[in-house]
Design a protein around this motif. Structure first.
Motif, PDB file in Angstrom:
ATOM      1  N   VAL A   1      12.858  -0.260   4.807  1.00  0.00           N
ATOM      2  CA  VAL A   1      12.534  -1.635   4.403  1.00  0.00           C
ATOM      3  C   VAL A   1      11.695  -1.637   3.127  1.00  0.00           C
ATOM      4  CG1 VAL A   1      11.080  -3.627   5.006  1.00  0.00           C
ATOM      5  CG2 VAL A   1      12.867  -2.865   6.551  1.00  0.00           C
ATOM      6  N   ASN A   2      10.831  -0.639   2.954  1.00  0.00           N
ATOM      7  CA  ASN A   2      10.022  -0.629   1.735  1.00  0.00           C
ATOM      8  C   ASN A   2      10.882  -0.367   0.498  1.00  0.00           C
ATOM      9  OD1 ASN A   2       6.963  -1.133   2.190  1.00  0.00           O
ATOM     10  ND2 ASN A   2       7.742  -0.122   4.020  1.00  0.00           N
ATOM     11  N   VAL A   3      11.943   0.408   0.652  1.00  0.00           N
ATOM     12  CA  VAL A   3      12.934   0.546  -0.433  1.00  0.00           C
ATOM     13  C   VAL A   3      13.685  -0.787  -0.602  1.00  0.00           C
ATOM     14  CG1 VAL A   3      15.061   1.733  -1.103  1.00  0.00           C
ATOM     15  CG2 VAL A   3      13.171   3.041  -0.137  1.00  0.00           C
ATOM     16  N   PHE A   4      14.018  -1.406   0.535  1.00  0.00           N
ATOM     17  CA  PHE A   4      14.731  -2.702   0.526  1.00  0.00           C
ATOM     18  C   PHE A   4      13.901  -3.784  -0.200  1.00  0.00           C
ATOM     19  CE2 PHE A   4      16.215  -6.537   3.020  1.00  0.00           C
ATOM     20  CZ  PHE A   4      17.548  -6.491   2.662  1.00  0.00           C
ATOM     21  N   PHE A   5      12.569  -3.749  -0.022  1.00  0.00           N
ATOM     22  CA  PHE A   5      11.701  -4.697  -0.742  1.00  0.00           C
ATOM     23  C   PHE A   5      11.891  -4.556  -2.256  1.00  0.00           C
ATOM     24  CE2 PHE A   5       8.307  -4.696   2.879  1.00  0.00           C
ATOM     25  CZ  PHE A   5       8.917  -5.778   3.490  1.00  0.00           C
ATOM     26  N   GLU A   6      11.968  -3.303  -2.727  1.00  0.00           N
ATOM     27  CA  GLU A   6      12.142  -3.052  -4.167  1.00  0.00           C
ATOM     28  C   GLU A   6      13.510  -3.551  -4.629  1.00  0.00           C
ATOM     29  OE1 GLU A   6       9.591  -1.769  -6.062  1.00  0.00           O
ATOM     30  OE2 GLU A   6       8.549  -2.018  -4.152  1.00  0.00           O
ATOM     31  N   LEU A   7      14.532  -3.279  -3.811  1.00  0.00           N
ATOM     32  CA  LEU A   7      15.901  -3.711  -4.117  1.00  0.00           C
ATOM     33  C   LEU A   7      15.960  -5.238  -4.198  1.00  0.00           C
ATOM     34  CD1 LEU A   7      18.829  -2.627  -4.334  1.00  0.00           C
ATOM     35  CD2 LEU A   7      18.992  -2.853  -1.849  1.00  0.00           C
ATOM     36  N   ASN A   8      15.285  -5.888  -3.266  1.00  0.00           N
ATOM     37  CA  ASN A   8      15.240  -7.354  -3.226  1.00  0.00           C
ATOM     38  C   ASN A   8      14.637  -7.921  -4.520  1.00  0.00           C
ATOM     39  OD1 ASN A   8      14.992 -10.079  -1.992  1.00  0.00           O
ATOM     40  ND2 ASN A   8      12.800  -9.585  -1.940  1.00  0.00           N
TER      41      ASN A   8
ATOM     42  N   GLY B   1      -9.830   9.738   4.052  1.00  0.00           N
ATOM     43  CA  GLY B   1     -10.702  10.088   2.931  1.00  0.00           C
ATOM     44  C   GLY B   1     -10.666   9.089   1.781  1.00  0.00           C
ATOM     45  N   LYS B   2      -9.873   8.020   1.898  1.00  0.00           N
ATOM     46  CA  LYS B   2      -9.776   7.028   0.803  1.00  0.00           C
ATOM     47  C   LYS B   2     -10.584   5.776   1.126  1.00  0.00           C
ATOM     48  CE  LYS B   2      -5.192   8.360  -0.902  1.00  0.00           C
ATOM     49  NZ  LYS B   2      -4.817   9.432   0.019  1.00  0.00           N
ATOM     50  N   THR B   3     -10.969   5.059   0.055  1.00  0.00           N
ATOM     51  CA  THR B   3     -11.670   3.786   0.186  1.00  0.00           C
ATOM     52  C   THR B   3     -10.907   2.758  -0.630  1.00  0.00           C
ATOM     53  OG1 THR B   3     -13.772   4.910   0.347  1.00  0.00           O
ATOM     54  CG2 THR B   3     -13.872   2.618  -0.330  1.00  0.00           C
ATOM     55  N   GLY B   4     -10.650   1.586  -0.054  1.00  0.00           N
ATOM     56  CA  GLY B   4      -9.992   0.522  -0.825  1.00  0.00           C
ATOM     57  C   GLY B   4      -8.893  -0.160  -0.036  1.00  0.00           C
ATOM     58  N   ILE B   5      -8.222  -1.097  -0.744  1.00  0.00           N
ATOM     59  CA  ILE B   5      -7.130  -1.872  -0.138  1.00  0.00           C
ATOM     60  C   ILE B   5      -5.828  -1.339  -0.720  1.00  0.00           C
ATOM     61  CG2 ILE B   5      -6.204  -4.206   0.223  1.00  0.00           C
ATOM     62  CD1 ILE B   5      -9.126  -3.819   1.204  1.00  0.00           C
ATOM     63  N   PHE B   6      -4.940  -0.906   0.137  1.00  0.00           N
ATOM     64  CA  PHE B   6      -3.701  -0.276  -0.331  1.00  0.00           C
ATOM     65  C   PHE B   6      -2.486  -0.948   0.321  1.00  0.00           C
ATOM     66  CE2 PHE B   6      -7.080   2.941  -0.170  1.00  0.00           C
ATOM     67  CZ  PHE B   6      -7.122   3.318  -1.504  1.00  0.00           C
ATOM     68  N   SER B   7      -1.296  -0.516  -0.167  1.00  0.00           N
ATOM     69  CA  SER B   7      -0.051  -1.027   0.424  1.00  0.00           C
ATOM     70  C   SER B   7       0.892   0.163   0.638  1.00  0.00           C
ATOM     71  CB  SER B   7       0.600  -2.035  -0.520  1.00  0.00           C
ATOM     72  OG  SER B   7       1.106  -1.343  -1.653  1.00  0.00           O
ATOM     73  N   MET B   8       2.037  -0.103   1.243  1.00  0.00           N
ATOM     74  CA  MET B   8       3.019   0.972   1.443  1.00  0.00           C
ATOM     75  C   MET B   8       3.585   1.464   0.111  1.00  0.00           C
ATOM     76  SD  MET B   8       3.243   2.273   4.342  1.00  0.00           S
ATOM     77  CE  MET B   8       4.805   3.051   4.739  1.00  0.00           C
ATOM     78  N   LYS B   9       3.520   0.599  -0.918  1.00  0.00           N
ATOM     79  CA  LYS B   9       3.943   1.043  -2.256  1.00  0.00           C
ATOM     80  C   LYS B   9       3.095   2.231  -2.702  1.00  0.00           C
ATOM     81  CE  LYS B   9       5.918  -2.391  -5.250  1.00  0.00           C
ATOM     82  NZ  LYS B   9       5.768  -3.397  -6.261  1.00  0.00           N
ATOM     83  N   ASN B  10       1.778   2.150  -2.440  1.00  0.00           N
ATOM     84  CA  ASN B  10       0.883   3.264  -2.784  1.00  0.00           C
ATOM     85  C   ASN B  10       1.223   4.489  -1.944  1.00  0.00           C
ATOM     86  OD1 ASN B  10      -1.455   0.684  -2.710  1.00  0.00           O
ATOM     87  ND2 ASN B  10      -0.909   1.700  -4.615  1.00  0.00           N
ATOM     88  N   VAL B  11       1.424   4.278  -0.652  1.00  0.00           N
ATOM     89  CA  VAL B  11       1.675   5.407   0.255  1.00  0.00           C
ATOM     90  C   VAL B  11       2.948   6.147  -0.157  1.00  0.00           C
ATOM     91  CG1 VAL B  11       2.176   6.049   2.659  1.00  0.00           C
ATOM     92  CG2 VAL B  11       0.515   4.233   2.182  1.00  0.00           C
ATOM     93  N   LEU B  12       3.988   5.370  -0.464  1.00  0.00           N
ATOM     94  CA  LEU B  12       5.296   5.976  -0.738  1.00  0.00           C
ATOM     95  C   LEU B  12       5.501   6.258  -2.218  1.00  0.00           C
ATOM     96  CD1 LEU B  12       7.418   3.761   1.679  1.00  0.00           C
ATOM     97  CD2 LEU B  12       6.561   6.076   2.073  1.00  0.00           C
ATOM     98  N   ASN B  13       4.482   5.891  -3.030  1.00  0.00           N
ATOM     99  CA  ASN B  13       4.540   6.140  -4.470  1.00  0.00           C
ATOM    100  C   ASN B  13       5.763   5.464  -5.091  1.00  0.00           C
ATOM    101  OD1 ASN B  13       3.264   7.144  -6.626  1.00  0.00           O
ATOM    102  ND2 ASN B  13       3.933   9.276  -6.377  1.00  0.00           N
ATOM    103  N   LEU B  14       6.031   4.224  -4.670  1.00  0.00           N
ATOM    104  CA  LEU B  14       7.165   3.476  -5.211  1.00  0.00           C
ATOM    105  C   LEU B  14       6.697   2.797  -6.496  1.00  0.00           C
ATOM    106  CD1 LEU B  14       8.475   1.823  -1.902  1.00  0.00           C
ATOM    107  CD2 LEU B  14       9.512   3.726  -3.141  1.00  0.00           C
ATOM    108  N   LYS B  15       7.400   2.959  -7.568  1.00  0.00           N
ATOM    109  CA  LYS B  15       7.096   2.398  -8.906  1.00  0.00           C
ATOM    110  C   LYS B  15       5.938   3.099  -9.580  1.00  0.00           C
ATOM    111  CE  LYS B  15       8.916  -2.241  -9.090  1.00  0.00           C
ATOM    112  NZ  LYS B  15       8.523  -3.620  -9.029  1.00  0.00           N
TER     113      LYS B  15
END
Ligand code: NDP
Ligand SMILES: O=C(O)C1=N[C@H](C(=O)O)C[C@H](O)C1
Length: 233
Positions: free
Chosen positions: A103-110, A219-233
């Protein structure tokens, strides 16, 4: 990793299985009746609870300096407040309406498709999501993320759970049997349709994505998304 599960329903149980396969330990299973939680013994909290419970579960973890992965949908009117509390506590947080890698790839496709369609005025977009009959919220969180992706890249202004005017994306929510989650976006013209679709065959993909996010946030601090986790874009 020592994981606290907030919500031990369909997703909580699937996450337990995947986490154990990846050699993690479940140190707490928190539900509405839980009176005491040992936050000190937790490396991360994974919240798949209910729209009413999520905000309190998430922010109590921040107060106790536990990073949070949340997949609960239907509570997002309080998302900004949760982010403020996380930042004030120098915590770590990932919310995703859908943790599956597909779905995270699908978000990019969308978003890419919406950008291409933005100048082709003969096409009118619509969306359909189908889920099991126990689902509490409609439209699905995933459908809202997809609609936001279209709005960011086109002249559409909003979405609605019904036919709206030209600038509104109509979303149809269907509840059928045990369907894990199907999302379809259709651009329709007089002469043809362009359609993209994601079908979850079971809940494993959601659970795996959430555990991968929990591993990533250590070990991280901050607000992230699955884009960060999966290194998309
Ligand atoms: N982001 C993603 O990838 C995905 C998100 N989801 C979302 O995750 C959420 C959970 O889904 P699912 O597991 O299918 O739902 P379930 O109804 O199977 O599980 C939710 C669980 O939360 C429990 N609960 C109720 N109140 C609390 C509380 N205060 N603290 C902790 N737990 C509580 C419920 O207990 P009881 O039954 O006793 O009320 C239930 O066991 C939903 O919002 C759903 O939309 C689902 C799949 C993927
Ligand atoms: O409730 C579910 O089951 C699901 N909820 C999420 C959503 O609302 O988008 C993700 C997935 O589609 C399954």
């Amino acid at each position: 990793m020592k994981i606290g599960l907030f919500g031990y329903g369909k997703m909580g149980k699937m996450i337990e299985q995947i986490a154990q396969q990846r050699r993690h330990t479940i140190v707490a299973k928190v539900d509405i009746n839980t009176t005491e939680v040992d936050y000190k013994n937790m490396d991360v909290a994974i919240d798949f609870s209910t729209p009413d419970a999520a905000f309190n579960n998430i922010t109590t973890c921040f107060e106790n300096e536990v990073p949070v992965i949340s997949g609960t949908t239907g509570w997002l009117s309080d998302y900004d407040k949760a982010v403020d509390i996380c930042q004030a506590k120098k915590g770590a947080f990932i919310y995703a309406s859908n943790f599956s890698l597909g779905v995270n790839v699908f978000f990019e496709l969308n978003s890419y498709l919406a950008k291409m369609m933005s100048t082709l005025n003969q096409y009118k977009v619509s969306m359909e999501e189908i889920h099991h009959t126990q689902k509490l919220d409609a439209p699905s969180g995933t459908a809202i993320t997809l609609a936001d992706g279209i709005i960011e890249n086109t002249n559409y202004l909003d979405w609605k759970l019904e036919e709206g005017d030209d600038k509104i994306i109509p979303i149809t929510s269907k509840r059928e049997g045990t369907v894990p989650g199907t999302h379809t976006i259709t651009y329709k013209s007089e002469v043809d349709d362009v359609e993209i679709k994601h079908t979850a065959n079971n809940r494993e993909g959601f659970a795996l994505g959430a555990v991968i996010a929990a591993e990533w946030i250590q070990g991280k601090t901050g607000i992230f998304s699955m884009k960060n986790v999966l290194n998309l874009k």
